[in-house]
Scaffold this active site. Structure first.
Site, PDB file in Angstrom:
ATOM      1  N   SER A   1       0.824  -1.217   0.000  1.00  0.00           N
ATOM      2  CA  SER A   1       0.000   0.000   0.000  1.00  0.00           C
ATOM      3  C   SER A   1       0.847   1.250   0.000  1.00  0.00           C
ATOM      4  O   SER A   1       0.397   2.307  -0.389  1.00  0.00           O
ATOM      5  CB  SER A   1      -0.914   0.023   1.214  1.00  0.00           C
ATOM      6  OG  SER A   1      -0.132   0.219   2.369  1.00  0.00           O
ATOM      7  N   ASN A   2       2.085   1.141   0.454  1.00  0.00           N
ATOM      8  CA  ASN A   2       2.888   2.346   0.569  1.00  0.00           C
ATOM      9  C   ASN A   2       3.495   2.760  -0.748  1.00  0.00           C
ATOM     10  O   ASN A   2       4.083   3.812  -0.869  1.00  0.00           O
ATOM     11  CB  ASN A   2       4.011   2.119   1.591  1.00  0.00           C
ATOM     12  CG  ASN A   2       4.553   3.426   2.109  1.00  0.00           C
ATOM     13  OD1 ASN A   2       3.815   4.395   2.221  1.00  0.00           O
ATOM     14  ND2 ASN A   2       5.828   3.454   2.391  1.00  0.00           N
TER      15      ASN A   2
ATOM     16  N   LYS B   1       0.736  -8.397   8.621  1.00  0.00           N
ATOM     17  CA  LYS B   1       1.465  -7.138   8.731  1.00  0.00           C
ATOM     18  C   LYS B   1       0.558  -6.139   9.430  1.00  0.00           C
ATOM     19  O   LYS B   1      -0.559  -5.894   8.994  1.00  0.00           O
ATOM     20  CB  LYS B   1       1.852  -6.597   7.350  1.00  0.00           C
ATOM     21  CG  LYS B   1       2.575  -5.256   7.441  1.00  0.00           C
ATOM     22  CD  LYS B   1       2.899  -4.653   6.087  1.00  0.00           C
ATOM     23  CE  LYS B   1       3.495  -3.251   6.289  1.00  0.00           C
ATOM     24  NZ  LYS B   1       3.541  -2.488   5.030  1.00  0.00           N
TER      25      LYS B   1
ATOM     26  N   SER C   1       0.487  -2.313  10.388  1.00  0.00           N
ATOM     27  CA  SER C   1       1.221  -1.087  10.066  1.00  0.00           C
ATOM     28  C   SER C   1       1.084   0.012  11.097  1.00  0.00           C
ATOM     29  O   SER C   1       1.739   1.046  10.975  1.00  0.00           O
ATOM     30  CB  SER C   1       0.757  -0.550   8.711  1.00  0.00           C
ATOM     31  OG  SER C   1       1.368  -1.280   7.680  1.00  0.00           O
TER      32      SER C   1
ATOM     33  N   GLY D   1       4.997  -2.583  10.571  1.00  0.00           N
ATOM     34  CA  GLY D   1       5.005  -1.795   9.344  1.00  0.00           C
ATOM     35  C   GLY D   1       5.481  -0.366   9.539  1.00  0.00           C
ATOM     36  O   GLY D   1       5.567   0.387   8.590  1.00  0.00           O
TER      37      GLY D   1
END
Lengths: 312, 312, 312, 312
Positions: B46-47, B165, B167, B190
């Site tokens: 997503s980053n 994960k 975040s 994350g």
């Protein structure tokens, strides 16, 4: 040597059946805490009905506790008020009564006006006027105000501001405070559910409702982190978390009072509008206390540290 | 042995001057990361602009990265979509392209409908259908949805859900996940600004933008915590935090891309509406990279672990 | 004359038993809406599963609706995407398919990067490239991003940005937008539970899921406010609020679909992970629809405006 | 007839150069307000330094104001405290001093414990014990606690709870309170930036810092809404909003005090930690006052209603 490090507990005020302060019970509680490893007591802290005490009651409570405490344990008194002048007056009164330090909560009523500059000037004025060392006190969940890390860094330079209690559970913010203040500045955590993490982040101790119940376990956690026993410390935190949550965020003062009654102290009734814990919640807290008193499955050593003050 | 532990980085997509994926630069970046201690790469995380890639571009990116990665490094592909069927389709496509695991972000558009039950059923359906292991992915700051700890505990029992994960930087929540999932369940952090704290809390590794820049330092932090060197680990975290913040929350993808360019990778321009970092911010990131490359005052040993990939 | 004023509804996508778009049912729904006073339809709006449709499905939906709509009703198509280029591509495709305007949601994935400047540039670039008029679309509850009033004021000067849908229920913010944009700029409300208040604040109409069910009542509310019948309008809003809440924030798309089925349209199943409404909730929605169809105790006039499309 | 409707203002406490209450100035302010259309005054309200006054000062302030107020104007006194018993004591003291009603703020310190049941019991106990009518007071922005609409509905049945001040700007919540309380229950708004919207939603009046400055304009807005002149009312609100914001959320007590000084009252210095308004902000407030005093371009009628008390 750093002042005001270690494990503190913010003590509750037991009321008798006429809703007056039960002075005998309070003195008995204090004497019992003095038999544990607790490094000191916090009186008139935000978690313990200070907001609900009359001024005359508050004065009497400080007086009583000082009488029961030997000089080598630290008596910290909460003196934060909404105006600077009332804060200074309360701080001077506490000093006159023998307090070792003043724990000064951020003002929080006029939230949008509480800028960094306003908060810094408030603390500087109070610290200038205070005859005793001042501890900053950031408790956003109650005040809705957050004292910025940069302000803490600046205030830490004041010779009469010796440390801080940070009650949040934002570990990153705690780590920032540790990184940006001098080594001589004491940082105390205020949340028992994240005590282990706060200690890893560099806190020098904590002020915990949980420590009214299992002070030696809290001290043990601090030793484990200092010795680098990360896994053991994590396991101890996991064992403490359920009770920590019950007497912290979930049930607050009523939870702590019920637990104290179960553990052989006198907690007594909370003052309305706070309501006593319901029987099912009392049963839950009892089971959490018993789980800590019992020898844990993973390590017999941990069991020992719990057993001290709990008499169920 | 636990799968998918260690340090991963979510790789960026370099675009050329026509805003097309620069395949040559991307391959070169991957080859260079393969020379570090990184345990694997996350593609379409997503980053890193996954939200902005066309489907055909996304497919091409996975293909390319797989070619450059030896089989003993894990290729994790982000396959979360808003509908269950699109998530399953993306997961199968990733599996066919050689992904070792699917990282499945919670749907988040219809926030108020994303109850625990809805999220659990979504993940169970996806995990049933997926040919490869599934990693849950909770990223509240982007989705506005929080996967509850109780749901994670239930989902961890699914044989094809092997880890998660998380975040966020709520260390207490991480500790709860560790406490309530089986020892075989992998938890990856994350947030690089709280990496040290997440590792103390029991995380098995992390997926970090920061690890695109200083992978060996991230791995070193993990070793220090495992060895109980709490103070050294805390000091290393303090050194990493400024850069971690720049390429994380503060400047996001544009910050990471600028840092990669400075460190000798190809970051390239972010895709609009994201804007390239401004020159003063680039200068700040440069100084943060240089500070990590320089021998630290506290320990010469730490300096060495930084120096590997940064060529400034 | 101001464009795109009045009452619009964002239409749902009925799926058949194979989870494919049920084109026959969709056409039938549209034809029925065309018999009401609705001023137009919004296709691919955020409330109606646009996030869950495949691109090919989305194209087909626009095509179908255009066929069934006479030219004198406005077809507005949602074309917001996370990247500027994808937004432009979707806008051009919608224009080619006969859309009268594009409703462009703020990008929202990289929240912390979505500054006022970034959002303004995004909208300017899209508006420059769009062959059809652009409506800004601020829907903070879904995106986590708020388009500032000052940005709206600046964007309202662009000749191809003709209005805005503001989905929030912050009436003060709406009033500010009205005050700071030219009289020719159209502001549409998006929350049916505060429709009356938004109209008082100066909105020119609304895009409402509720208007799929009781379009004439929504139009009547607009007339009452325009005529200064504040008390009558307030009473009508009070009657509409329970159903508005059910098909809005509380039950979202599943609530709206269930209500449409009850009212003689085809709502059909929501696409997973969204779940169909539970039987007790369906019963509640049924009673809310019936309450609106029944003659109200306070005024027989209001009863009439409800009765049109509801066939229960 | 409904009690306590109309426009009220929460009066500030002017301090002299020794930080003592300036009784002469206070009396003069009150006499001047009594020459306007104000329906009453609120003393010790949350916006006006009640949190900062000593108990003895608070008593003196009530006494003074009562002397200056004719019996046909309502004197409302803020008596909310953190404990039920202190609230009752303050309410009885206010009644003895001639207060017409008690405005009782929700307790807010122990936020997580302030459940609906706790708040309801608190208010019932206070209302039972109070010799004068009680007004509920919900001010979430200061207390962090929201009194639920359902609780208001239940409390409205108590014969001694006659109304409520709702200080929020959530117009939907206000409309719900109107809908769920009997017609005899008075609802007063507390936010001047959304006064028009609150009146449309059915409020019976307001308690506004702004009304210390332009009471007749506030009253005029109420008349316009009652007469169904929606557009004219909206225009008047737009004219009032900038000053309303300055003396409300943006600059709070310091803003109001500065504006009072400019308008010929005595505002005086705020009590620390609150800081006096900076010169640029004073200039802004001056221009906002002047804009209201000047004849507006749209309507000469509006100009007249402003001019009364402002002497700049």
């Amino acid at each position: 040597m750093k002042p005001f490090t270690g494990i503190f507990t913010p003590i509750v005020t037991p009321f008798d059946q006429h809703d007056a302060v039960d002075e005998v019970a309070m003195a008995r509680n204090v004497r019992r805490w003095m038999k544990t490893t607790l490094d000191g007591l916090v009186v008139l802290g935000s978690n313990v009905e200070a907001a609900q005490l009359e001024d005359s009651e508050a004065d009497r409570v400080v007086e009583l506790v000082r009488i029961e405490m030997p000089r080598d344990r630290a008596l910290v008194v909460g003196t934060g008020r909404e105006s600077t002048r009332a804060t200074i007056a309360a701080t001077r009164r506490a000093a006159a009564q023998g307090a070792d330090a003043a724990l000064v909560r951020t003002p929080g009523f006029f939230k949008s006006q509480m800028t960094a500059a306003v908060l810094e000037r408030h603390y500087q004025t109070v610290a200038d006027a205070s005859p005793i060392p001042v501890l900053l006190y950031n408790v956003t969940m109650f005040t809705g105000v957050n004292l910025p890390v940069e302000s803490v860094a600046r205030l830490a330079e004041h010779p009469n501001i010796v440390g801080m209690k940070e009650s949040g559970s934002d570990i990153g913010q705690m780590a920032e405070i540790v990184a940006q203040t001098p080594a001589s500045f004491t940082l105390l955590a205020g949340s028992a559910t994240t005590l282990f993490h706060a200690l890893c982040a560099g806190c020098d101790g904590a002020v915990l409702a949980l420590a009214s119940l299992v002070p030696d376990a809290c001290a043990r956690l601090r030793e484990l982190v200092a010795a680098g026993h990360v896994e053991e410390a994590r396991a101890l935190q996991q064992r403490l978390t359920p009770l920590a949550r019950s007497v912290g965020t979930t049930h607050g003062v009523p939870g702590l009072k019920a637990a104290l009654d179960l553990a052989g102290f006198t907690g007594g009734q909370p003052r309305p509008p706070l309501r006593p814990l319901s029987p099912p919640h009392i049963a839950l807290v009892r089971s959490q206390l018993e789980a800590l008193a019992a020898p844990p499955s993973v390590s017999t050593e941990l069991g020992a540290v719990m057993s001290a003050p709990a008499r169920i």
